[in-house]
Design a protein around this motif. Structure first.
Motif, PDB file in Angstrom:
ATOM      1  N   GLY A 165       0.272 -49.308 -10.020  1.00  0.00           N
ATOM      2  CA  GLY A 165       0.746 -50.609  -9.990  1.00  0.00           C
ATOM      3  C   GLY A 165      -0.159 -51.817 -10.400  1.00  0.00           C
ATOM      4  N   SER A 166      -1.516 -51.484 -10.507  1.00  0.00           N
ATOM      5  CA  SER A 166      -2.489 -52.414 -11.077  1.00  0.00           C
ATOM      6  C   SER A 166      -3.801 -51.993 -11.850  1.00  0.00           C
ATOM      7  N   MET A 225      -3.716 -53.925 -18.520  1.00  0.00           N
ATOM      8  CA  MET A 225      -3.271 -52.869 -17.893  1.00  0.00           C
ATOM      9  C   MET A 225      -2.728 -51.574 -18.672  1.00  0.00           C
ATOM     10  N   ASP A 275       1.986 -52.280  -0.952  1.00  0.00           N
ATOM     11  CA  ASP A 275       0.644 -51.781  -2.068  1.00  0.00           C
ATOM     12  C   ASP A 275      -0.427 -51.149  -1.304  1.00  0.00           C
ATOM     13  N   THR A 284       5.148 -55.294 -14.533  1.00  0.00           N
ATOM     14  CA  THR A 284       3.753 -55.135 -14.059  1.00  0.00           C
ATOM     15  C   THR A 284       2.770 -54.840 -15.443  1.00  0.00           C
ATOM     16  N   TYR A 285       3.349 -54.391 -16.407  1.00  0.00           N
ATOM     17  CA  TYR A 285       2.354 -53.902 -17.484  1.00  0.00           C
ATOM     18  C   TYR A 285       1.914 -55.256 -18.224  1.00  0.00           C
ATOM     19  N   THR A 286       0.760 -55.808 -17.902  1.00  0.00           N
ATOM     20  CA  THR A 286      -0.051 -56.747 -18.584  1.00  0.00           C
ATOM     21  C   THR A 286      -0.885 -56.069 -19.631  1.00  0.00           C
ATOM     22  N   THR A 339      -3.304 -50.113  -2.797  1.00  0.00           N
ATOM     23  CA  THR A 339      -4.466 -49.850  -3.618  1.00  0.00           C
ATOM     24  C   THR A 339      -5.815 -50.095  -2.536  1.00  0.00           C
ATOM     25  N   GLU A 354      -6.613 -52.048 -11.113  1.00  0.00           N
ATOM     26  CA  GLU A 354      -7.599 -51.650  -9.892  1.00  0.00           C
ATOM     27  C   GLU A 354      -7.161 -50.211  -9.781  1.00  0.00           C
ATOM     28  N   GLN A 355      -5.900 -49.974  -9.370  1.00  0.00           N
ATOM     29  CA  GLN A 355      -5.460 -48.530  -9.271  1.00  0.00           C
ATOM     30  C   GLN A 355      -5.773 -47.663 -10.252  1.00  0.00           C
TER      31      GLN A 355
END
Ligand code: PXL
Length: 281
Positions: free
Chosen positions: A82-83, A124, A54, A119-121, A56, A85-86
């Motif tokens: 991916g996140s 996000m 990662d 990865t998709y919360t 980030t 933050e990204q």
């Protein structure tokens, strides 16, 4: 002057996706590719084995040099993120480098077949909705289109009226050009639905459809081939509709070649074999 595009995406060694696909494709169209990595992978995530690094925590410093060098870009294209933050870093990148003469293409890589990637919360998804506001061109599949609008994924047959309503709704949030890719209309055909506010302004219908014959299964990186052809051609003065037609035709040729040569689906599209078709665009 030669134009340049910032490609905010992952760098994946094997499997033909993301920057490894997008950089050569825009380069063929005489556009300079500037890579902004989000992650480094030895192979993409459809393989049973891959190394994932990662990026980030390094992105902000990486991007800082572009500010200091006072670089400007003729377009910014974003892909898999991916996140949260990204996504925030990408939004800041756009706020910094957006100007009156460039455009932003967002490929909201979030899921497929009615399901979001792991990865998709929910947080996000909310952040992606924020990113969408900055897009001039957006290339969701049906799953992503529904998610961005909080619509239920249609389990039955999708109609043109439904697509029109959803695209109109999404356009209200910002994007002028919406390309809904890979819609399974029936067993033999796939549709790409283009909603374009430029068309409406010229007094035409505000949508177009590009149909393609279904050959073989879904191949990794197809979305990246399509979004890079759209970005490159739009930058070179073509309409989004013409760009989607070319992209669909190009992808069909690649798939036919892959099928004939029994290339596994997760090896991606053998786009290298047809690069000469892009050099005069
Ligand atoms: O857009 C396809 C893609 C991009 N990046 C990574 C992937 C994939 C598809 O699986 O794993 C890392």
């Amino acid at each position: 002057m030669q134009k340049k595009i910032a490609l905010i995406n992952d760098v994946t060694g094997f499997g033909r996706c993301s920057i490894a696909v997008m950089a050569p494709i825009v380069s063929a169209m005489k556009i300079q590719a500037v890579t902004v990595p989000t992650a480094i992978l030895s192979a993409h995530t459809q393989f049973p084995e891959y190394y994932f690094d990662d990026y980030t925590s390094k992105m902000t410093d990486y991007i800082e040099t572009y500010k200091k060098l006072q670089l400007s870009f003729d377009a910014i294209a974003t892909g898999f993120l991916g996140s949260m933050e990204q996504v925030e870093i990408v939004i800041n990148f756009i706020k910094n480098f957006k100007n009156d003469n460039n455009f932003i293409l967002v490929d909201p890589v979030m899921g497929d077949y009615g399901k979001l990637y792991q990865t998709y919360t929910p947080q996000m998804c909310e952040k992606m909705k924020e990113l969408v506001q900055y897009a001039d061109i957006i290339t969701p599949n049906l799953t992503e289109l529904c998610t961005l609008l909080d619509y239920e994924y249609p389990r039955g047959k999708i109609t043109l009226d439904m697509l029109h309503e959803m695209c109109k709704e999404l356009a209200k949030k910002g994007p002028k050009h919406i390309v809904v890719t890979g819609i399974n209309l029936n067993q033999t055909q796939i549709a790409n639905y283009i909603y374009d506010t430029d068309l409406a302004e010229s007094g035409d219908d505000d949508f177009r459809i590009v149909m393609v014959d279904r050959i073989g299964g879904d191949r990794s990186g197809t979305g990246d081939v399509i979004s890079s052809i759209i970005a490159g051609m739009y930058m070179n003065g073509y309409s989004v509709y013409d760009a989607v037609k070319k992209a669909a035709d190009f992808v069909s040729k690649c798939i036919r070649y892959c099928e004939e040569n029994k290339v596994p689906n997760h090896y991606g599209l053998c786009f290298e074999m047809f690069m000469n078709e892009l050099v005069n665009l």
